[in-house]
Write a protein that holds these residues in place. Structure first.
Motif, PDB file in Angstrom:
ATOM      1  N   THR A 142       0.856  -1.186   0.000  1.00  0.00           N
ATOM      2  CA  THR A 142       0.000   0.000   0.000  1.00  0.00           C
ATOM      3  C   THR A 142       0.890   1.234   0.000  1.00  0.00           C
ATOM      4  OG1 THR A 142      -1.702  -1.181   1.271  1.00  0.00           O
ATOM      5  CG2 THR A 142      -1.898   1.202   1.114  1.00  0.00           C
ATOM      6  N   ALA A 143       0.887   1.934  -1.125  1.00  0.00           N
ATOM      7  CA  ALA A 143       1.594   3.228  -1.208  1.00  0.00           C
ATOM      8  C   ALA A 143       0.553   4.308  -0.946  1.00  0.00           C
ATOM      9  CB  ALA A 143       2.289   3.375  -2.548  1.00  0.00           C
ATOM     10  N   SER A 144       0.442   5.291  -1.817  1.00  0.00           N
ATOM     11  CA  SER A 144      -0.488   6.413  -1.574  1.00  0.00           C
ATOM     12  C   SER A 144      -0.387   7.382  -2.746  1.00  0.00           C
ATOM     13  CB  SER A 144      -0.075   7.133  -0.288  1.00  0.00           C
ATOM     14  OG  SER A 144      -0.791   8.348  -0.117  1.00  0.00           O
ATOM     15  N   ILE A 145      -1.393   8.280  -2.860  1.00  0.00           N
ATOM     16  CA  ILE A 145      -1.193   9.420  -3.772  1.00  0.00           C
ATOM     17  C   ILE A 145       0.047  10.206  -3.319  1.00  0.00           C
ATOM     18  CG2 ILE A 145      -3.547   9.734  -4.625  1.00  0.00           C
ATOM     19  CD1 ILE A 145      -3.957  11.871  -2.427  1.00  0.00           C
ATOM     20  N   ALA A 146       0.353  10.118  -2.009  1.00  0.00           N
ATOM     21  CA  ALA A 146       1.550  10.794  -1.470  1.00  0.00           C
ATOM     22  C   ALA A 146       2.835  10.079  -1.880  1.00  0.00           C
ATOM     23  CB  ALA A 146       1.460  10.893   0.052  1.00  0.00           C
ATOM     24  N   GLY A 147       2.706   8.968  -2.583  1.00  0.00           N
ATOM     25  CA  GLY A 147       3.868   8.311  -3.180  1.00  0.00           C
ATOM     26  C   GLY A 147       4.058   8.745  -4.631  1.00  0.00           C
ATOM     27  N   LYS A 148       3.143   9.622  -5.074  1.00  0.00           N
ATOM     28  CA  LYS A 148       3.194  10.142  -6.455  1.00  0.00           C
ATOM     29  C   LYS A 148       3.424  11.645  -6.472  1.00  0.00           C
ATOM     30  CE  LYS A 148       2.181   6.414  -8.837  1.00  0.00           C
ATOM     31  NZ  LYS A 148       2.946   5.961  -9.999  1.00  0.00           N
ATOM     32  N   GLN A 149       2.972  12.313  -5.413  1.00  0.00           N
ATOM     33  CA  GLN A 149       3.126  13.761  -5.284  1.00  0.00           C
ATOM     34  C   GLN A 149       3.540  14.054  -3.847  1.00  0.00           C
ATOM     35  OE1 GLN A 149       0.318  16.066  -7.661  1.00  0.00           O
ATOM     36  NE2 GLN A 149       1.738  14.823  -8.831  1.00  0.00           N
ATOM     37  N   GLY A 150       4.364  15.080  -3.648  1.00  0.00           N
ATOM     38  CA  GLY A 150       4.693  15.494  -2.286  1.00  0.00           C
ATOM     39  C   GLY A 150       3.619  16.422  -1.757  1.00  0.00           C
ATOM     40  N   TYR A 151       3.142  16.160  -0.550  1.00  0.00           N
ATOM     41  CA  TYR A 151       2.100  17.014   0.044  1.00  0.00           C
ATOM     42  C   TYR A 151       2.596  17.633   1.346  1.00  0.00           C
ATOM     43  CZ  TYR A 151      -1.284  14.868  -3.164  1.00  0.00           C
ATOM     44  OH  TYR A 151      -1.961  14.455  -4.277  1.00  0.00           O
ATOM     45  N   GLU A 152       2.435  18.936   1.475  1.00  0.00           N
ATOM     46  CA  GLU A 152       2.676  19.631   2.731  1.00  0.00           C
ATOM     47  C   GLU A 152       1.359  19.615   3.514  1.00  0.00           C
ATOM     48  OE1 GLU A 152       4.937  20.815   4.512  1.00  0.00           O
ATOM     49  OE2 GLU A 152       4.427  22.717   5.411  1.00  0.00           O
ATOM     50  N   PRO A 153       1.385  19.331   4.793  1.00  0.00           N
ATOM     51  CA  PRO A 153       2.484  19.119   5.741  1.00  0.00           C
ATOM     52  C   PRO A 153       2.718  17.625   6.025  1.00  0.00           C
ATOM     53  CG  PRO A 153       0.456  19.609   6.933  1.00  0.00           C
ATOM     54  CD  PRO A 153       0.076  19.422   5.496  1.00  0.00           C
ATOM     55  N   LEU A 154       3.039  16.904   4.979  1.00  0.00           N
ATOM     56  CA  LEU A 154       3.229  15.445   5.102  1.00  0.00           C
ATOM     57  C   LEU A 154       4.512  15.028   4.374  1.00  0.00           C
ATOM     58  CD1 LEU A 154      -0.471  14.546   4.215  1.00  0.00           C
ATOM     59  CD2 LEU A 154       0.576  13.927   6.384  1.00  0.00           C
ATOM     60  N   ALA A 155       5.564  15.834   4.470  1.00  0.00           N
ATOM     61  CA  ALA A 155       6.761  15.584   3.653  1.00  0.00           C
ATOM     62  C   ALA A 155       7.398  14.232   3.959  1.00  0.00           C
ATOM     63  CB  ALA A 155       7.784  16.696   3.858  1.00  0.00           C
ATOM     64  N   HIS A 156       7.544  13.926   5.239  1.00  0.00           N
ATOM     65  CA  HIS A 156       8.207  12.651   5.572  1.00  0.00           C
ATOM     66  C   HIS A 156       7.302  11.469   5.249  1.00  0.00           C
ATOM     67  CE1 HIS A 156       5.935  13.844   9.012  1.00  0.00           C
ATOM     68  NE2 HIS A 156       6.585  13.199   9.948  1.00  0.00           N
ATOM     69  N   TYR A 157       5.992  11.650   5.419  1.00  0.00           N
ATOM     70  CA  TYR A 157       5.048  10.602   5.003  1.00  0.00           C
ATOM     71  C   TYR A 157       5.134  10.409   3.479  1.00  0.00           C
ATOM     72  CZ  TYR A 157       0.564   8.228   4.177  1.00  0.00           C
ATOM     73  OH  TYR A 157      -0.404   7.347   3.767  1.00  0.00           O
ATOM     74  N   SER A 158       5.153  11.522   2.736  1.00  0.00           N
ATOM     75  CA  SER A 158       5.262  11.425   1.272  1.00  0.00           C
ATOM     76  C   SER A 158       6.554  10.735   0.873  1.00  0.00           C
ATOM     77  CB  SER A 158       5.209  12.817   0.630  1.00  0.00           C
ATOM     78  OG  SER A 158       3.965  13.428   0.857  1.00  0.00           O
ATOM     79  N   ALA A 159       7.651  11.098   1.534  1.00  0.00           N
ATOM     80  CA  ALA A 159       8.941  10.469   1.222  1.00  0.00           C
ATOM     81  C   ALA A 159       8.863   8.962   1.468  1.00  0.00           C
ATOM     82  CB  ALA A 159      10.052  11.088   2.065  1.00  0.00           C
TER      83      ALA A 159
END
Ligand SMILES: NC(=O)c1ccc[n+]([C@@H]2O[C@H](COP(=O)([O-])OP(=O)(O)OC[C@H]3O[C@@H](n4cnc5c(N)ncnc54)[C@H](O)[C@@H]3O)[C@@H](O)[C@H]2O)c1
Length: 262
Positions: A142-159
């Motif tokens: 399970t990745a996420s849309i946050a594995g395709k785009q960086g979202y603030e305030p979720l930088a480390h989650y996105s990474a």
């Protein structure tokens, strides 16, 4: 139960609640035997009981995906209970809301440990068993849309979720020749406890003021015009475990109602 996954031996991590629980129920409804792995043993038992009561086959298992011995024990438990391992869903994950400049080393490690290292360890331990069995297998992260785009305030989650996509592609290349397929699901904005935490985090950091404001503002960017429910992932999860996706590997499937167009 008979169905598209009849006879399949499956593990789902983070299956005590949310997306993992709904994927596990769908997999069992298609005839799979499902080990319900979660760090919270009580909710793992609840999901397993719900599946059993509905006529499916499931067993609960306490696991901390950050700990190799714990993961190896979970996989051994599945092999013991079901006679082998065909498919593993590496779904356990955590989120944390921090403004970019406020992410500490401790925050980074906490998120990376579960979402990055946890997925790596689960993949490694599952692949070892699949290679020994010699009959291939399916791994679904399970990745996420946050594995395709960086979202603030979720930088480390996105990474961490970009990391899950990287692990998916790399393992697909490494183990394709052994018939082990590796794919990922990228959910969008799903109404689960995780999003309650994220929504609270937006309020705590002053980025939103009222309950569900952040959730609704993200969800309304979906082309299909609604937030996602955990069972929206069920069909794709079943597809990726089944022979219907037998010629797919290394892919990341966005199941987000059209938030990110890739
Ligand atoms: N909710 C969303 O909008 C959304 C969007 C994209 C991706 N995701 C991803 O989907 C997955 C499931 O998310 P969810 O929304 O159902 O979250 P959730 O918080 O409702 O469920 C996560 C589950 O993982 C378990 N877990 C946490 N740490 C663990 C560990 N170390 N070992 C084993 N189990 C552990 C928790 O106990 C919980 O049952 C996560 O990987 C998340 O990042 C969620």
């Amino acid at each position: 139960m008979s169905g598209r996954l009849s006879g399949q031996r499956i593990i789902v991590t983070g299956a005590g609640r949310g997306i993992g629980a709904e994927m596990a129920k769908a997999l069992a409804a298609e005839g799979g035997s499902v080990l319900i792995g979660d760090i919270d043993e009580e909710i793992a038992r609840e999901t397993a009981n719900a599946i059993t009561m509905a006529g499916g086959k499931a067993a609960p298992c306490k696991v901390d995906v950050r700990d190799r011995a714990s993961v190896a024990a979970m996989i051994a438990a599945a092999v013991d209970a079901f006679g082998g391992l065909d498919t593993i869903f590496n779904n356990a994950g955590i989120a944390q809301v921090r403004k970019f400049l406020d992410i500490s080393e401790e925050d980074w490690r906490a998120v990376m440990d579960v979402n990055g290292l946890g997925v790596l360890i689960c993949m490694q331990e599952a692949v070892k068993v699949m290679l020994k069995q010699g009959s291939g297998g399916s791994i679904v992260n399970t990745a996420s849309i946050a594995g395709k785009q960086g979202y603030e305030p979720l930088a480390h989650y996105s990474a961490s979720k970009f990391g899950v996509v990287a692990l998916t592609q790399t393992a697909a290349r490494a183990f394709g020749e052994y018939g082990i397929r590796v794919n990922a699901i990228c959910p969008g904005v799903v109404a689960t406890d995780m999003w309650k935490l994220i929504d609270q985090g937006f309020r705590d950091t002053g980025l939103s003021t009222s309950e569900n404001e952040a959730f609704n503002s993200f969800a309304e960017t979906a082309l299909l015009g609604r937030a996602s429910q955990p069972d929206d992932m069920a069909g794709v999860a079943t597809f990726l475990a089944s022979a219907d996706s037998a010629f797919m590997t290394g892919q990341t499937l966005l199941v987000d109602g059209g938030i990110v167009l890739d």
